[in-house]
Design a protein around this motif. Structure first.
Motif, PDB file in Angstrom:
ATOM      1  N   ASN B 148      45.763  -9.010  48.699  1.00 12.56           N
ATOM      2  CA  ASN B 148      45.194  -9.548  47.460  1.00 12.56           C
ATOM      3  C   ASN B 148      46.009  -9.075  46.271  1.00 12.56           C
ATOM      4  O   ASN B 148      46.116  -9.751  45.253  1.00 12.56           O
ATOM      5  N   GLN B 221      41.759  -4.671  48.572  1.00 16.77           N
ATOM      6  CA  GLN B 221      41.430  -5.377  49.795  1.00 16.77           C
ATOM      7  C   GLN B 221      40.504  -4.512  50.642  1.00 16.77           C
ATOM      8  O   GLN B 221      40.522  -3.301  50.522  1.00 16.77           O
ATOM      9  N   ASP B 242      39.682  -8.952  54.427  1.00 21.95           N
ATOM     10  CA  ASP B 242      40.985  -9.184  53.805  1.00 21.95           C
ATOM     11  C   ASP B 242      42.113  -8.745  54.724  1.00 21.95           C
ATOM     12  O   ASP B 242      43.186  -9.338  54.737  1.00 21.95           O
ATOM     13  N   SER B 278      41.957 -13.153  52.440  1.00 15.06           N
ATOM     14  CA  SER B 278      42.884 -12.638  51.430  1.00 15.06           C
ATOM     15  C   SER B 278      43.967 -13.657  51.053  1.00 15.06           C
ATOM     16  O   SER B 278      44.162 -14.657  51.731  1.00 15.06           O
ATOM     17  N   TYR B 279      44.703 -13.317  49.966  1.00 16.65           N
ATOM     18  CA  TYR B 279      45.788 -14.188  49.519  1.00 16.65           C
ATOM     19  C   TYR B 279      46.974 -14.141  50.480  1.00 16.65           C
ATOM     20  O   TYR B 279      47.681 -15.112  50.660  1.00 16.65           O
TER      21      TYR B 279
END
Lengths: 305, 453
Positions: B148, B221, B242, B278-279
Motif C-alpha cells: 500500500n 499494510q 494486504d 493491497s495496491y
C-alpha cells in the motif's frame, strides 16, 4: 516436533481462553498450555462466572499494573487497554528510552529466567522424596544447551545406577528432570508429586522407584524406557523459561517408552505453575491420564481422553 | 576444482564443496551440532582460503543439492541470468567479494550482478566477509518495495508493529497496536502472530486491523502470520489481507516440514493477484532463520548459512514486500550466544539484500541463549547502520505470546533518533497529522495509546 506439540496444545488452550474472555474475564498472563481435553479445572473455569469461584480454583490472577503515561488523553481508556493484555504497555518514556522502573522490571524478569536455566534443583527437595540422581551425557550446562542429543541418553554411571536401584518393569515409572528450568522443579514438585501419588493410589496403580535426571531432555524417557521397561512413564521436566514465569513445568507421558518414539506418541500437560495449570490439579490429572493409557494401551494421538 | 591448501605449515585437503562451505563459516553451534563445523581456527581459515580461490563456475558446476533432487535448487537455477553469469563465471569468490565492496559497484551495478548469482555464490561471499564488510556491502543496496505504501528508501528505517496476544483477544491486540502506533511504529506492517490457526480467527484479526487502518487513515499494510493455507481460506472468505505470509526453508524437504511447496506458494501468489486488497505489486511477507533446515533434518549436510541463502533464492521468485530473518528465535543449539546471533543477523541481512530482497530482521533471543537486551541494542544499531529495511517492534521487547524478546518501540525510536533515520515517508506524514511526530522527532503525545480511543 516438540514445538509442534506445544503449538497444538497452545491452540486448544487459546480457544478455552477465548471462551473465558467472552464471559467478560481478562486473559491470564502468558501462554496457557494444557492437553486435550481440558483439565477438570479448566472445564470448571469455563462454567465459572463469579470471581470467588475463580479464586477458589486458583486461576491466574494478573499482577497489579499501573500505567505511567503522565497526561493521557483518556485515563479510564488507558486502564481499559492495560486490562486487555499482559503486554508491557502504557509504560511511558524519557526521551526515546524507557523509564528506569520499566527497564528494571524487564531485567528482573529476564534474570529470573536465566537463573532458572543455569540453576540447580535443591538437594533437600530431592532428599525429601528420597530421589537419587542420575545424569545424562550432557556434561555441563553450556553443552546441554548446544547438544540436545546428549541430554537424551543417560551416562554409563546413570545406566548402572538405574539397573542397581530401580524396580524393573513397574506399572508406573515417575521421573523428574531439571530440563531448561531447575526452578520449575523447585517451585512445583512439592505440590505435583503428592497429588500424583494419591491419584495413582486411588486408581489402584503401583509405582516403580522414582529418581531425578540431571541434564535431561524430553526424549531421555525413551532411553529410560529401554532400561526399566515400565508400562507407562511420566517425566516431570522444567520448561524453557519465559518472562511471565520462569517456573513452568511440563509432564510428558508415554505408554511403553522405547527408542525411536515419535513426539506424537507422547501426551503432554504443559504450563504447570501457580499462574497456569495449578500443580496440585496437574498431579491429579496426570494420574487419570496414566490410568487411561494403561486401559487403552496407547499414548499420544492414539489416546482417547 | 582445487580443494587443497596449506595454512601455517599444515596442509588441508577438503573432500568436497559442502565441506569447504561448512568449515569456512564463522563459529556457529548449529554447524557443530550438525557435525560439519571446522575443528579449529586454523582449519576454518584454510577453508576460507580454498573458498576464496574457487570460481563461481566451480560452485555452479558442483551443486551441493542438485536441481534434479530438490525444487528449491530448481527455483534458484531458473532465476540465474545466463548472460550476466557468463560474464563473471571465471571470477573467484575473492574477486566477487572485492567487486561488491569496491567503489565501482554502486546500487545499480550490484543489482545487475545479483541476477547472475546463485544463492550459494552469495553465501560464499558472506563467508569471506567480516562483520563490517557485511555492513558496508549491504549499506550500498536499497531494495525499495511497494504494497500500500513504499519502504526501503535511503534514510528510512521502517518497523513492523507486532501486537501479539496470548489468546488472540482482539481488544488486547488493539491495545498493544495503539501503543506501538503512538511511538511511530507500524510503517512496514501491522503483523500479528495468531495463537489460533483457523480461517475465522485470521479473518477476525485482519478485519480489526483493517478497521483501525481505515478509521485513522493509516498508510500501511496488515497481515496475520498464520499458515499460508489458512490465510488463503480466510482470503477466499473475503478477509481483507494486504500481505500474505509464510515461513520458508532452504530445501524442498524443509519446506515440506512447514507444510508447503512451490506449487502451494504459486497458488497463493495467484490468489493474491486476484483477490488481495493491497495496491501491490509486492504482497508477500516471508520469514526465515538459520537452523530451521537442521531442526527438520532437511539440511543434506549443508551448513546453515548456505541453507539460509537458499531461502532467499526461493523468496526472490515472488518479489516479496518484506523478508524477515528471525535471527535469534530458534535457540542456542543453532546460535549459542550474542556473538553468533549478531554475526548471523548481519550475514542474513547482507545475503538477502544481495538477492535483491527487502530485508528486515527480528533482532531477538530466547531466554536459554547467552544473550540479553544489550546485545539486541548492539545488533539493532549495526543493522540500522547497514540500512536494514525494517525491524520488529514489540511492547518493551517482551512478546507475551511467543515468549521471546525482540526490539521495543522505544528501541526503534532510538535507532531512528541516533542515526538520523526516519519512518517511511507516507507514514511520517501521517504521524505528523496525528501529532505524534514533528521534524522527525517524537512529540509529547507520543507514547499515549489513548489518542486512538
Amino acid at each position: 516436533m516438540e514445538q509442534q506439540l506445544d503449538f497444538l496444545v497452545d491452540k486448544v488452550v487459546a480457544e478455552l481462553q477465548k471462551k473465558l474472555g467472552e464471559m467478560g474475564q481478562t486473559a491470564p498472563a502468558g501462554t496457557q498450555k494444557t492437553e486435550v481435553p481440558a483439565t477438570p479445572q479448566m472445564e470448571a473455569a469455563q462454567k465459572a462466572t463469579s470471581p470467588t469461584v475463580r479464586e477458589q480454583l486458583a486461576l491466574p490472577v494478573e499482577p497489579e499494573r499501573t500505567a505511567h503515561v503522565p497526561n493521557p488523553k483518556w485515563q479510564e481508556g488507558l486502564n481499559e487497554l492495560l486490562d486487555s493484555t499482559p503486554a508491557r504497555i502504557g509504560v511511558w518514556r524519557t526521551g526515546v528510552r524507557p523509564l528506569t522502573k520499566t527497564m528494571l522490571q524487564l531485567r528482573r524478569d529476564h534474570a529470573a529466567a536465566v537463573d532458572a536455566v543455569y540453576g540447580e534443583v535443591s538437594q533437600a527437595l530431592l532428599d525429601e522424596f528420597s530421589m537419587f540422581t542420575v545424569e545424562t551425557q550432557y556434561d555441563n550446562t553450556e553443552n546441554y544447551l548446544k547438544r540436545p542429543d546428549m541430554g537424551r541418553i543417560l551416562n554409563e554411571e546413570g545406566v548402572r545406577l538405574l539397573q542397581e536401584r530401580c524396580q524393573k518393569k513397574p506399572q508406573v515409572q515417575i521421573v523428574v528432570s531439571d530440563g531448561l528450568s531447575a526452578s520449575a522443579v523447585d517451585a512445583n514438585l512439592r505440590d505435583v508429586l503428592p497429588s500424583l501419588t494419591d491419584s495413582l493410589k486411588s486408581y489402584g496403580l503401583s509405582c516403580g522407584t522414582p529418581f531425578f535426571v540431571k541434564g535431561g531432555r524430553v526424549a531421555s524417557m525413551d532411553h529410560i524406557g529401554e532400561l526399566l521397561q515400565p508400562e507407562v512413564l511420566v517425566l516431570l521436566i522444567g520448561e524453557r523459561p519465559g518472562l511471565v514465569t520462569a517456573h513452568s513445568m511440563s509432564a510428558y507421558m508415554c505408554y511403553r517408552p522405547r527408542k525411536g518414539m515419535v513426539e506424537s506418541e507422547r501426551t503432554v500437560i504443559s504450563n504447570i505453575h501457580r499462574q497456569g495449570t495449578s500443580p496440585i490439579e496437574a498431579g491429579a490429572h496426570i494420574g487419570t491420564i496414566l490410568s487411561k493409557m494403561l486401559e487403552q494401551k496407547a499414548s499420544g494421538v492414539k489416546l482417547v481422553l | 576444482m582445487n580443494t587443497k591448501t596449506t595454512v601455517l605449515g599444515q596442509t588441508y585437503q577438503f573432500r568436497d564443496l559442502k565441506e569447504v562451505f561448512a568449515k569456512a563459516n564463522e563459529d556457529k553451534s548449529g554447524d557443530q551440532l550438525a557435525g560439519i563445523a571446522a575443528a579449529d581456527s586454523r582449519e576454518r581459515v584454510a577453508a576460507k582460503q580454498v573458498l576464496a580461490d574457487l570460481t563461481l563456475a566451480d560452485i555452479r558446476n558442483n551443486p551441493m543439492l542438485p536441481p534434479e533432487e530438490d525444487e528449491v535448487s530448481r527455483v534458484i537455477e531458473a532465476g540465474i541470468n545466463e548472460k550476466i553469469y557468463n560474464e563473471i563465471k571465471n571470477w573467484s569468490v575473492a574477486e566477487l567479494r572485492e567487486y561488491i565492496l569496491s567503489h565501482n559497484a554502486g546500487d545499480s551495478e550490484i543489482k545487475r550482478i545479483s541476477r547472475g548469482l546463485s544463492s550459494e555464490m552469495i553465501a560464499a561471499t558472506a563467508k569471506l566477509m567480516s562483520n563490517l564488510d557485511l555492513i558496508t556491502a549491504a549499506a550500498k543496496i536499497r531494495n525499495i518495495t511497494h504494497c500500500n505504501t513504499a519502504i526501503g528508501q535511503q534514510g528510512v528505517l521502517a518497523a513492523r508493529v507486532q501486537p501479539n496476544h496470548p489468546s488472540d483477544n482482539v481488544q488486547g491486540i488493539k491495545a498493544a497496536l495503539y501503543e506501538g502506533l503512538s511511538y511511530g511504529i507500524g510503517d512496514a506492517v501491522i503483523g500479528i502472530n495468531p495463537v489460533i490457526d483457523t480461517a475465522d480467527s485470521v479473518k477476525d484479526i485482519l478485519t480489526m486491523t483493517k478497521d483501525v487502518m481505515n478509521k485513522f487513515d493509516i498508510p500501511t499494510q496488515n497481515c496475520v502470520l498464520a499458515h499460508v493455507s489458512t490465510q488463503m481460506r480466510a482470503i477466499r472468505q473475503g478477509a481483507p489481507a494486504d500481505l500474505i505470509f509464510q515461513s520458508l526453508a532452504g530445501s524442498e524437504k524443509g519446506n515440506n516440514a512447514f507444510g508447503i511447496d512451490v506449487a502451494l506458494l504459486d497458488e497463493a501468489d495467484e490468489l493474491m493477484r486476484k483477490e488481495g486488497t493491497s495496491y501491490g505489486p509486492n504482497f508477500w511477507y516471508f520469514e526465515t532463520g538459520q537452523g530451521s533446515e537442521l531442526s527438520s533434518e532437511a539440511h543434506f549436510g549443508i551448513d546453515q548459512l548456505t541453507m539460509e541463502a537458499r531461502c532467499y533464492g526461493l523468496a526472490r521468485k515472488y518479489n516479496p514486500f518484506i523478508v524477515n530473518t528471525v535471527v535469534g528465535f530458534i535457540g542456542p543449539e543453532y546460535l549459542y550466544d550474542s556473538r553468533q546471533v549478531i554475526r548471523a543477523g548481519l550475514e542474513d541481512h547482507y545475503m538477502g539484500k544481495l538477492h535483491g530482497l527487502p530485508m528486515g530482521c527480528d533482532v531477538c533471543y530466547t531466554n536459554h541463549m547467552k544473550v540479553d537486551q544489550n546485545d539486541m541494542d548492539n545488533l539493532g544499531i549495526l543493522l540500522s547502520a547497514a540500512g536494514v529495511n525494517f525491524v520488529i517492534g514489540v511492547a518493551m521487547a517482551d512478546d507475551v505470546m511467543l515468549n521471546y524478546q525482540s526490539t521495543s518501540f522505544h528501541d526503534i525510536a532510538a535507532f531512528r533518533e541516533v542515526l538520523g533515520l526516519r519512518p517511511a515517508p507516507a507514514f511520517e506524514k501521517w504521524l505528523e497529522k496525528m501529532g505524534i511526530m514533528e521534524n522527525g522527532k517524537l512529540t509529547s503525545n507520543a507514547g499515549d495509546p489513548t489518542i486512538f480511543m
